[in-house]
Design a protein around this motif. Structure first.
Motif, mmCIF file in Angstrom:
data_model
loop_
_atom_site.group_PDB
_atom_site.id
_atom_site.type_symbol
_atom_site.label_atom_id
_atom_site.label_comp_id
_atom_site.label_asym_id
_atom_site.label_seq_id
_atom_site.Cartn_x
_atom_site.Cartn_y
_atom_site.Cartn_z
ATOM 1 N N VAL A 48 0.856 -1.193 0.000
ATOM 2 C CA VAL A 48 0.000 0.000 0.000
ATOM 3 C C VAL A 48 0.890 1.240 0.000
ATOM 4 C CG1 VAL A 48 -1.971 1.124 1.101
ATOM 5 C CG2 VAL A 48 -1.625 -1.329 1.402
ATOM 6 N N PRO A 49 1.460 1.599 -1.141
ATOM 7 C CA PRO A 49 2.363 2.760 -1.178
ATOM 8 C C PRO A 49 1.609 4.057 -0.905
ATOM 9 C CG PRO A 49 1.864 2.011 -3.402
ATOM 10 C CD PRO A 49 1.272 0.990 -2.475
ATOM 11 N N GLY A 50 2.302 4.992 -0.279
ATOM 12 C CA GLY A 50 1.749 6.326 -0.098
ATOM 13 C C GLY A 50 0.958 6.542 1.165
ATOM 14 N N ILE A 51 0.767 5.511 1.983
ATOM 15 C CA ILE A 51 0.041 5.669 3.249
ATOM 16 C C ILE A 51 0.991 5.334 4.392
ATOM 17 C CG2 ILE A 51 -1.831 4.780 4.687
ATOM 18 C CD1 ILE A 51 -3.489 4.426 2.235
ATOM 19 N N THR A 52 1.139 6.282 5.310
ATOM 20 C CA THR A 52 2.090 6.135 6.409
ATOM 21 C C THR A 52 1.365 5.696 7.672
ATOM 22 O OG1 THR A 52 3.464 7.877 5.467
ATOM 23 C CG2 THR A 52 3.859 7.289 7.763
ATOM 24 N N GLY A 53 1.919 4.689 8.313
ATOM 25 C CA GLY A 53 1.341 4.173 9.547
ATOM 26 C C GLY A 53 1.984 2.853 9.900
ATOM 27 N N SER A 54 1.455 2.185 10.911
ATOM 28 C CA SER A 54 2.033 0.916 11.336
ATOM 29 C C SER A 54 0.933 -0.050 11.760
ATOM 30 C CB SER A 54 3.026 1.125 12.487
ATOM 31 O OG SER A 54 2.376 1.699 13.603
ATOM 32 N N ILE A 55 1.226 -1.349 11.608
ATOM 33 C CA ILE A 55 0.281 -2.413 11.949
ATOM 34 C C ILE A 55 0.669 -3.026 13.281
ATOM 35 C CG2 ILE A 55 -0.633 -4.654 11.226
ATOM 36 C CD1 ILE A 55 0.011 -3.886 8.357
ATOM 37 N N ASP A 56 -0.346 -3.348 14.077
ATOM 38 C CA ASP A 56 -0.125 -4.072 15.331
ATOM 39 C C ASP A 56 -1.321 -4.997 15.536
ATOM 40 O OD1 ASP A 56 0.969 -4.965 17.656
ATOM 41 O OD2 ASP A 56 1.226 -2.978 18.556
ATOM 42 N N PHE A 57 -1.242 -5.844 16.576
ATOM 43 C CA PHE A 57 -2.346 -6.751 16.886
ATOM 44 C C PHE A 57 -2.774 -6.536 18.327
ATOM 45 C CE2 PHE A 57 -4.326 -10.830 18.036
ATOM 46 C CZ PHE A 57 -5.220 -10.963 16.977
ATOM 47 N N ASN A 58 -4.082 -6.355 18.540
ATOM 48 C CA ASN A 58 -4.634 -6.140 19.875
ATOM 49 C C ASN A 58 -5.211 -7.460 20.379
ATOM 50 O OD1 ASN A 58 -6.218 -5.464 22.131
ATOM 51 N ND2 ASN A 58 -6.619 -3.400 21.339
ATOM 52 N N TYR A 59 -4.511 -8.066 21.328
ATOM 53 C CA TYR A 59 -4.959 -9.368 21.831
ATOM 54 C C TYR A 59 -6.221 -9.242 22.687
ATOM 55 C CZ TYR A 59 -0.670 -11.515 20.142
ATOM 56 O OH TYR A 59 0.337 -11.980 19.325
ATOM 57 N N ASP A 60 -6.453 -8.089 23.282
ATOM 58 C CA ASP A 60 -7.656 -7.914 24.100
ATOM 59 C C ASP A 60 -8.919 -7.946 23.247
ATOM 60 O OD1 ASP A 60 -6.142 -7.696 26.406
ATOM 61 O OD2 ASP A 60 -5.913 -5.524 26.184
ATOM 62 N N THR A 61 -8.863 -7.318 22.081
ATOM 63 C CA THR A 61 -10.037 -7.280 21.197
ATOM 64 C C THR A 61 -9.943 -8.294 20.061
ATOM 65 O OG1 THR A 61 -9.038 -5.560 19.802
ATOM 66 C CG2 THR A 61 -10.371 -4.832 21.688
ATOM 67 N N ASP A 62 -8.828 -9.048 20.008
ATOM 68 C CA ASP A 62 -8.606 -10.057 18.966
ATOM 69 C C ASP A 62 -8.781 -9.444 17.574
ATOM 70 O OD1 ASP A 62 -7.989 -12.917 18.536
ATOM 71 O OD2 ASP A 62 -9.920 -12.942 17.492
ATOM 72 N N SER A 63 -8.101 -8.315 17.359
ATOM 73 C CA SER A 63 -8.250 -7.622 16.079
ATOM 74 C C SER A 63 -6.941 -6.950 15.689
ATOM 75 C CB SER A 63 -9.367 -6.578 16.158
ATOM 76 O OG SER A 63 -9.055 -5.594 17.126
ATOM 77 N N TRP A 64 -6.817 -6.691 14.396
ATOM 78 C CA TRP A 64 -5.666 -5.949 13.875
ATOM 79 C C TRP A 64 -5.909 -4.452 14.035
ATOM 80 C CZ3 TRP A 64 -1.418 -8.573 12.760
ATOM 81 C CH2 TRP A 64 -1.529 -9.920 12.442
ATOM 82 N N ILE A 65 -4.809 -3.725 14.227
ATOM 83 C CA ILE A 65 -4.881 -2.279 14.381
ATOM 84 C C ILE A 65 -3.954 -1.635 13.365
ATOM 85 C CG2 ILE A 65 -4.543 -0.319 15.934
ATOM 86 C CD1 ILE A 65 -4.801 -2.249 18.265
ATOM 87 N N PHE A 66 -4.442 -0.639 12.654
ATOM 88 C CA PHE A 66 -3.591 0.188 11.818
ATOM 89 C C PHE A 66 -3.542 1.574 12.446
ATOM 90 C CE2 PHE A 66 -2.751 3.230 8.395
ATOM 91 C CZ PHE A 66 -1.538 2.730 7.952
ATOM 92 N N ILE A 67 -2.356 1.987 12.868
ATOM 93 C CA ILE A 67 -2.176 3.279 13.527
ATOM 94 C C ILE A 67 -1.655 4.277 12.499
ATOM 95 C CG2 ILE A 67 -1.054 4.502 15.421
ATOM 96 C CD1 ILE A 67 -0.716 1.789 16.801
ATOM 97 N N SER A 68 -2.485 5.232 12.154
ATOM 98 C CA SER A 68 -2.137 6.218 11.136
ATOM 99 C C SER A 68 -1.622 7.493 11.792
ATOM 100 C CB SER A 68 -3.372 6.526 10.283
ATOM 101 O OG SER A 68 -3.102 7.581 9.383
ATOM 102 N N VAL A 69 -0.798 8.222 11.054
ATOM 103 C CA VAL A 69 -0.264 9.478 11.576
ATOM 104 C C VAL A 69 -1.248 10.629 11.352
ATOM 105 C CG1 VAL A 69 2.117 8.753 11.248
ATOM 106 C CG2 VAL A 69 0.948 9.964 9.403
ATOM 107 N N ALA A 70 -2.288 10.383 10.551
ATOM 108 C CA ALA A 70 -3.273 11.435 10.258
ATOM 109 C C ALA A 70 -4.604 10.780 9.929
ATOM 110 C CB ALA A 70 -2.792 12.300 9.092
ATOM 111 N N GLU A 71 -5.644 11.570 9.940
ATOM 112 C CA GLU A 71 -6.963 11.068 9.579
ATOM 113 C C GLU A 71 -6.944 10.567 8.133
ATOM 114 O OE1 GLU A 71 -9.737 10.646 11.143
ATOM 115 O OE2 GLU A 71 -9.370 11.647 13.074
ATOM 116 N N LEU A 72 -7.594 9.437 7.898
ATOM 117 C CA LEU A 72 -7.646 8.860 6.566
ATOM 118 C C LEU A 72 -9.014 9.125 5.934
ATOM 119 C CD1 LEU A 72 -5.994 5.343 7.157
ATOM 120 C CD2 LEU A 72 -4.898 7.462 6.395
#
Length: 619
Positions: free
Chosen positions: A114-138
Motif C-alpha cells: 500500500v504505497p503512499g500511506i504512512t502508519g504501522s500495523i499491530d495486533f490487539n490481543y484484548d479485542t482479537d483484532s488488527w490495528i492500523f495506527i495512522s499518523v493522520a486522519e484517513l
C-alpha cells in the motif's frame, strides 16, 4: 475460509499450520501428508511407519513448526478431525499471506503493498483484532486501501484504524530497520534523510517489483535479457585488489559498479570525485547498481544519480526481478512461476524416480530454498540471492556429495554471477584480501549456469572460449580521462566481438586479429609499461562443476538448453518419472521445457591475468 466470527488468533494459527505442512513437503517429499484440525489443534497425517515418523519428529519441531502453533505429526487421525483446505492463490504465496512475521517485516510488506500511506500495523490481543495506527486522519478511500492491503497480506480478521495521538517513531528511528547490518529493505516513505527526487528512485524500484509480481501472478511471460547492445561488466568496489575502473573503461563500453557498502573510500581509491562519477554515468560509461538497501548508498551520490533521469541506477528490487527473469531459463524450478503445490509435486515425483546420493542433495537444497525464497526476496530484494540463489544450491550439493563445504564462498560469488547475468554483463571476480580470490568459485558457477548448445551424450563437455591471454588495459589514469579520450575503430570492433561471448564463440582468427588491434590502440594511448595490465576473458558452459548432478541426457528434444541442471531435471521428468505422476505434472513439465529453451544469457566471468607484462608489451 470460515466466517470472521472465528477468533482471528485461531485463524492465524491455522495459517501457520498450513505453512508448516508446506515446509514439511519441501523437506520430506517422499512422504504423502494431509492436514487436519480438531478442537483448536492441528495434525499432519504422515503416510509412513511410526519409526520413520519418530525419526523426523525432532527436526519437524526444531526447524519446521512455528513454536506457538499447536501442530504435530501423526500416523493416524481421529475420525472427528476435519481436513483443512490448503489451497491458496499464487499471489498469496508471493505476498507471504499467513506467514509468521516480525513486526518490522510485516510493516515493510504493508508499505510495499500500500504505497503512499504512512502508519504501522499491530495486533490487539484484548479485542482479537488488527490495528492500523495512522499518523493522520484517513479518507474513506484511504481506509479502504488499508483494509485491502492488509487482506492481501492475509490479515483477514477485524481491522481497527486509529489515529496516533503523538507521531509514532519513523522507520528511520527503528534500530532493526536502519542498522547497517540489516539486509531488510526499507520502504520509500522511510527515507527522510534523502531528497524527494531520491525517494522517487526508491518508489520507482518498488513499482517495478509490484509490476513484476503482478505479471507472474497473471502468467505473463516476461522476456529474458536481450542480447546486449553494449559490452559491459559488473564490478563490485568492495574488491581489494589493485584493479582500477580506468582499466575496465579501456575494455568495456559500460561499467556497472556496486559501491562499497562498508567503506566510503572507494571513490578515492579509483581516482574519482562524486562529480566525475556523475559525468561517467551521464556519458553512459558507468551505471550504479545497488543490490542492498539504498540507505547504504551515500546520500550525495544517490541524489546525484536521481538527477540524471535518463540513466537511473538499478536498485535492489529491480535487480531481484531481473535475476528471476534471467534465472528461470537456467533453473526453471527455482525461478519459474510455480506454486508451492506444484514445486512439492515435482520434488515428490523426482524422489520417486529412483537413484539417490546426489539426488538427495539436490532435493534437500531445493526444499530448503523453496521454504524461504519468497520471504527472502520480498524483504531483502537482490541480496536474497546470497541465501537462495544458484551459488548456494551448487554449494550445498557439493558439500553433501563431496564433503567439501564451500557454501559460503559459492553463495557470495554466485550472487555476483547471477546479478551480472541478469544485467547482460560480464562478472569481475573479487579479491577480498588475505589470500582469498573468488575467481575459481566464480568460474565454477559460470560453468554450471552457462548454455550448452545441444544435449550431448556427455553433458559435462567443456566449452571454453579464451578471448585473449594478452589483452592490454590501462591503469593509474583517471577514469574520466579514459572515458573521454580512449576510442577508435579497433576499440569498437573489439567490444562488438566481445559481446558475442555471451551467446557464441567467435573464431580464433577473429579474436587474435582483434586483440592485436586493440593492443596497438592501448600502447598508443599509454606508453608506460607500468600502467599496462594484462587481461583474459573466459566464458565457460557445462564443465566439471556439474558432474555431481549430471547423468547422460536424452538428446531427443534437440535444441539448446540453458544449463546442465536443466538437462538433468527435464530428463528425469521426461524419461524416469513414475507413471502415477505423469498426468499431474504434464503442464509443469511443458512450462519448464519452454523456459529452458528460451533465449538466455550465458554467465561470463572475467579475470585479470597474473603473469608478467614485459613480454606482452614488446609485441
Amino acid at each position: 475460509m470460515k466466517s470472521t466470527e472465528e477468533p482471528e488468533s485461531f485463524r492465524i494459527r491455522r495459517e501457520w499450520a498450513k505453512k508448516a505442512i508446506r515446509r514439511f513437503r519441501f523437506r520430506f517429499p517422499e512422504f504423502p501428508v494431509w492436514l487436519y484440525e480438531e478442537q483448536g489443534r492441528f495434525f499432519i497425517h504422515v503416510e509412513a511407519e511410526q519409526v520413520q515418523i519418530d525419526g523426523i519428529h525432532e527436526e519437524f519441531d526444531q526447524s519446521i513448526r512455528p513454536i506457538t502453533c499447536p501442530v504435530k505429526l501423526v500416523r493416524e487421525v481421529d475420525p472427528s478431525a476435519i481436513p483443512v483446505d490448503e489451497d491458496q492463490p499464487y499471489s498469496a504465496e508471493l505476498w507471504l499471506s499467513g506467514e509468521p512475521l516480525a513486526a518490522p517485516a510485516l510493516n515493510t510488506l504493508f508499505h510495499l503493498a500500500v504505497p503512499g500511506i504512512t502508519g504501522s500495523i499491530d495486533f490487539n490481543y484484548d479485542t482479537d483484532s488488527w490495528i492500523f495506527i495512522s499518523v493522520a486522519e484517513l479518507t474513506g478511500e484511504e481506509e479502504e486501501r488499508v483494509k485491502n492491503g492488509m487482506f492481501k497480506l492475509g490479515l483477514a480478521g477485524r481491522i481497527e484504524i486509529q489515529v496516533a495521538q503523538s507521531s509514532p517513531p519513523k522507520p528511520d528511528d527503528v534500530e532493526l530497520d536502519s542498522s547497517t547490518k540489516s539486509l531488510m529493505l526499507r520502504a520509500s516513505n522511510a527515507f527522510s534523510a534523502h531528497s524527494q527526487v531520491a525517494r522517487h528512485l526508491i518508489a520507482r524500484d518498488e513499482d517495478l517489483w509490484r509490476n513484476f509480481l503482478d505479471h507472474r501472478v497473471e502468467g505473463v511471460q516476461l522476456p529474458a535479457t536481450p542480447q546486449p547492445i553494449e559490452f559491459s561488466c559488473l564490478f563490485d568496489l568492495s574488491d581489494r585488489s589493485d584493479m582500477q575502473i580506468s582499466e575496465l573503461l579501456t575494455i568495456y563500453d559500460r561499467i556497472d559498479i556496486i559501491p562499497d557498502r562498508w567503506n566510503s573510500d572507494w571513490l578515492l581509491r579509483h581516482r574519482l570525485s562524486v562529480d566525475e562519477l556523475m559525468q561517467l554515468v551521464a556519458l553512459g560509461r558507468c551505471r550504479v547498481i545497488l543490490p542492498y538497501g539504498a540507505e547504504h548508498c551515500r546520500p550525495d551520490i544517490l541524489d546525484g544519480l536521481a538527477s540524471i533521469g535518463a540513466r537511473p541506477p538499478i536498485l535492489s528490487r529491480e535487480l531481484a526481478a531481473k535475476t528471476f527473469i534471467a534465472g528461470q531459463s537456467k533453473d526453471p524450478l527455482l525461478y519459474g512461476p510455480f506454486t508451492a503445490k506444484q514445486r512439492s509435486e515435482v520434488l515428490s515425483a523426482v524422489r520417486g524416480s529412483g537413484s539417490r546420493n546426489a539426488l538427495d542433495a539436490v532435493l534437500a537444497s531445493y526444499g530448503r530454498m523453496f521454504s524461504g525464497q519468497h520471504h527472502a526476496f520480498m524483504l531483502k530484494g537482490a541480496m536474497a540471492s546470497m541465501d537462495f540463489g544458484m551459488g548456494v544450491h551448487l554449494g550445498e550439493v557439493i558439500a553433501s556429495t563431496r564433503g567439501i563445504d564451500a557454501s559460503l564462498e559459492l553463495s557470495v560469488a554466485g550472487a555476483g554471477v547471477e546479478w551480472a547475468m541478469a544485467l547482460g554483463s560480464s562478472w569481475i571476480p573479487r579479491s577480498f584480501g588475505k589470500g582469498y580470490d573468488e575467481t575459481a568459485n566464480s568460474l565454477m558457477i559460470a560453468s554450471f549456469l552457462s548454455r550448452t548448445v545441444a544435449a550431448p551424450a556427455d553433458p559435462v563437455t567443456s566449452r571454453l572460449h579464451t578471448l585473449t591471454n594478452g589483452l592490454l588495459a590501462i591503469k593509474d589514469v583517471p577514469p574520466i580521462e579514459i572515458a573521454r579520450n580512449f576510442c577508435g575503430v579497433s576499440v569498437d570492433r573489439f567490444r562488438t566481438l566481445a559481446r558475442r561471448l555471451m551467446h557464441q564463440a567467435p573464431t580464433q582468427e577473429e579474436m587474435l586479429e582483434c586483440i592485436e588491434q586493440i593492443n596497438q590502440e592501448t600502447r598508443c594511448f599509454e606508453r608506460r609499461i607500468e600502467r599496462l595490465t594484462k587481461w583474459k576473458v573466459e566464458a565457460l558452459a557445462a564443465a566439471t562443476a556439474a558432474k555431481p548432478i549430471g547423468d547422460a541426457v536424452d538428446a531427443s528434444w534437440g535444441g539448446g538448453f540453458a544449463s546442465v541442471l536443466t538437462f538433468w531435471l527435464l530428463d528425469v521428468l521426461k524419461n524416469r518419472m513414475p507413471s502415477k505422476f505423469m498426468a499431474s505434472l504434464a503442464d509443469i513439465r511443458e512450462t519448464m521445457l519452454g523456459l529452458a529453451l528460451a533465449p538466455s544469457m550465458d554467465a561470463v566471468v572475467v579475470s585479470r591475468a597474473r603473469s608478467n607484462l614485459t613480454v606482452q608489451s614488446t609485441r
